[in-house]
Design an enzyme around this catalytic site. Sequence first.
Site, PDB file in Angstrom:
ATOM      1  N   HIS A  32       0.851  -1.193   0.000  1.00 54.90           N
ATOM      2  CA  HIS A  32       0.000   0.000   0.000  1.00 54.90           C
ATOM      3  C   HIS A  32       0.888   1.247   0.000  1.00 54.90           C
ATOM      4  O   HIS A  32       1.779   1.382   0.837  1.00 54.90           O
ATOM      5  CB  HIS A  32      -0.885  -0.043   1.248  1.00 54.90           C
ATOM      6  N   ASP A  34       0.956   5.389   0.082  1.00 53.56           N
ATOM      7  CA  ASP A  34       0.184   6.576   0.453  1.00 53.56           C
ATOM      8  C   ASP A  34       0.797   7.842  -0.125  1.00 53.56           C
ATOM      9  O   ASP A  34       1.863   8.270   0.325  1.00 53.56           O
ATOM     10  CB  ASP A  34       0.157   6.709   1.980  1.00 53.56           C
ATOM     11  N   MET A  36       0.473  11.815  -0.471  1.00 56.36           N
ATOM     12  CA  MET A  36      -0.203  12.966   0.173  1.00 56.36           C
ATOM     13  C   MET A  36       0.344  14.259  -0.419  1.00 56.36           C
ATOM     14  O   MET A  36       1.548  14.363  -0.667  1.00 56.36           O
ATOM     15  CB  MET A  36       0.071  12.968   1.675  1.00 56.36           C
ATOM     16  N   MET A  67      -4.060  10.527  -1.728  1.00 57.52           N
ATOM     17  CA  MET A  67      -4.724  11.512  -0.856  1.00 57.52           C
ATOM     18  C   MET A  67      -4.370  12.888  -1.394  1.00 57.52           C
ATOM     19  O   MET A  67      -3.608  13.655  -0.787  1.00 57.52           O
ATOM     20  CB  MET A  67      -4.227  11.330   0.589  1.00 57.52           C
ATOM     21  N   MET A 136     -11.690   4.653   5.116  1.00 51.89           N
ATOM     22  CA  MET A 136     -10.702   5.181   6.060  1.00 51.89           C
ATOM     23  C   MET A 136     -11.240   4.982   7.475  1.00 51.89           C
ATOM     24  O   MET A 136     -12.348   5.414   7.788  1.00 51.89           O
ATOM     25  CB  MET A 136     -10.449   6.673   5.819  1.00 51.89           C
TER      26      MET A 136
END
Length: 215
Positions: A32, A34, A36, A67, A136
Site C-alpha cells: 500500500h 500513500d 499525500m 490523498m 478510512m
Amino acid sequence: MQMIAPSLLSANFKCLQDDIDMINSSEADWLHLDVMDGVFVPNISFGFPVLEAVADICKKPLDVHLMIVEPDKFITQVRHLNAYMMNVHYEACTHLHRTISEIHKAGMRAGVTLNPHTPVSLLEDIIADLDLVLLMSVNPGFGGQSFIENTYNKVRELKEMILRHNSHALIEIDGGVCLDNAQKLYQAGVDVLVSGSFIFKAPDPKAMIRQMKQL
Ligand code: DX5
Ligand code: ZN
C-alpha cells in the site's frame, strides 16, 4: 480470502530496500502506497520519483492510495508504475464516474476511498463500477492513529450494498488496524486490511503479516 497490504508510510525510509525485501519475501498480498499532497490532507509523504524506485524493486502488486486533489491528472503516471489498484478519494473527485472510467481505460483496477465522515450510501450509483472501496478508519494524513469504531457499521452497510448490486468490489480498511480489530473486521466482511505502524513496529514484521492473514 483474507488479504494484507502493509503500508510503506511506516517503513524505514533510511533503508527502504531492506523493508521492500522484507515485503517481497513475506506473505503480504499487496504493498500500500500513500501519496499525500499537503492540500487534500495536512501532510506530504512521497511522490513519483520515490514511487518509481519502489515499483522497480517491489514484487507485490501496488495498491496506490492518492490523498490528493485532482487525482485525474496523475492517472498516466500511476499506470507507468504498473500499479494494480488506483484509489482516489470520493471527496476529491467532482466527476467520479469519469475518473473511474479513465482509470479502467488505463488498464488499472479502480478503488474509491471514503473519509470517516463520508456516508457509504453516496456510492449507491457507482458501486457496480468499482473494483474496491477503501474505508478510512482514521482521518487520512498520518500513520499511527487510533481506529474509529464506527467503521464496523460502515463495513456492514457497504457489504450489504455490494451484494444488493451484485458488485465485485472488495472492501479495504485503512488506519489503526492491529491484531485486536483485524479478526472482527474480516468477520464483518472486509477483504483487505492495510496496516502500517502495527506491522513495521512489530519485532518480526514478517511473522506479524503471517499472523494477521491467518486470523
Ligand atoms: C493514513 C494512511 C494509511 C497509514 C496507515 O492516512 O492512508 O495508509 O499508512 O497507518 P497505520 O496502520 O499506522 O494507521
Ligand atoms: Zn492509505
